[in-house]
Design an enzyme around this catalytic site. Structure first.
Site: not given
Ligand SMILES: NC(=O)CCC(=O)C(=O)O
Length: 315
Positions: A67, A141, A182
């Site tokens: 990411e 996303k 993510c």
């Molecule tokens: N960049 C993100 O979306 C981080 C996601 C993350 O750390 C989580 O705990 O979920």
């Protein structure tokens, strides 16, 4: 009449298996490029280029990036580093590089994510390139990373980013791939929709943090399969790819890019330093795993069901 309603009830409990698209290949090597990211965008692009070339030279047919690999992960940076992906060319040096490499190296690239500018909005976007260098899919996303764990971590992607609206599943030379970025990993329904649509592999570029990373990163990746067993059983691989950890950075990534196999097993992983993880994906195991736990026969679809809103709307 009685027998037809009985068979309907039976069907509700255990509907016939959805036809699975045959994967276009049986086996191939995937590379998870856990790379360092700096404030120097040109360096980040050159660095990603050399790591993709290295992975392809070692036999990878699919390369996954992390990411936000062309920019530091910060709300201050997203607008500055954002590129107009649809315009391409000089307006998007990061995706132009990915397109050239996928064509020149004859590989599929799931290009992590970069900040994407579209009009006055910015998205966190993953581009998938086929072996012909064409952009096959773009995932924005869907679930923005807005969290507040007092004393630990607060991050509000929604300060600068807009959420995507569409799940992304794409047919590639190495199988049908569902994409999440993510925080999307936390939302089981997205993965289930991909499973329902016949994905062979889920790819999640991600950058978990030092608080939730140790707690949830591997757990969630393996759970994407575990939960799916309830309905679509174990027929997926799940790959994650994080940036390497930079201890001095404003946002410190957890690392630990990982490939999970169709039995929920960790097939390949790493710590937090820069690394290229190379591992084999063997789709013949999908069918084998599917028959070893006969969950389809055992599920109680009369008590619960997954509704695919997009499919319903398109009917
Ligand atoms: N960049 C993100 O979306 C981080 C996601 C993350 O750390 C989580 O705990 O979920």
């Amino acid at each position: 009449m009685a027998s037809s309603s009985a068979s309907m009830a039976e069907q509700a409990r255990a509907p016939p298996a959805l036809p699975l698209p045959a994967p276009p290949v049986d086996k191939f090597m995937i590379a998870l490029c856990q790379i360092t990211v700096t404030p120097d965008k040109e360096r980040n692009i050159a660095h990603a280029r050399s790591k993709i070339q290295e992975a392809a030279a070692k036999g990878a047919k699919l390369v996954l990036l992390p990411e936000i690999w062309n920019s530091p992960y910060s709300n201050d940076c997203f607008p500055v580093y954002a590129e107009d992906i649809d315009a391409g060319g000089d307006a998007s040096p990061s995706t132009t590089m990915l397109s050239q490499l996928s064509r020149n190296l004859n590989i599929t690239i799931v290009g992590g994510s970069i900040p994407e500018r579209s009009g006055d909005r910015i998205f966190n976007t993953c581009c998938v390139f086929g072996t012909d260098g064409n952009l096959k899919a773009k995932h924005r996303k869907i679930h923005l990373f807005d969290i507040d764990i007092p004393g630990k971590i607060t991050f509000m992607e929604s300060k600068t980013l807009t959420a995507g609206e569409t799940p992304t599943i794409v047919d590639t030379e190495v199988g049908r791939i569902g994409i999440g970025i993510c925080y999307d990993l936390r939302f089981q329904e997205l993965a289930m929709i991909y499973a329902a649509r016949g994905a062979h592999l889920l790819c999640y570029p991600g950058a978990f943090n030092m608080t939730t990373g140790p707690l949830h990163w591997e757990l969630l990746q393996r759970a994407r399969l575990g939960k799916m067993w309830e309905i679509y059983f174990e027929r997926l691989y799940v790959a994650t790819c994080s940036p390497a950890r930079e201890p001095g950075a404003g946002y410190v990534a957890w690392g630990h890019s990982t490939l999970v196999g169709p039995f929920g097993e960790v097939l390949a992983t790493t710590e937090h330093e820069e690394a290229i993880i190379l591992a084999e994906i063997d789709y013949s195991l999908l069918e084998l795993r599917r028959t070893s736990l006969p969950l389809l026969k055992q599920r109680r679809g009369d008590l619960y069901q997954l509704v695919d809103v997009k499919r319903l709307n398109s009917q």
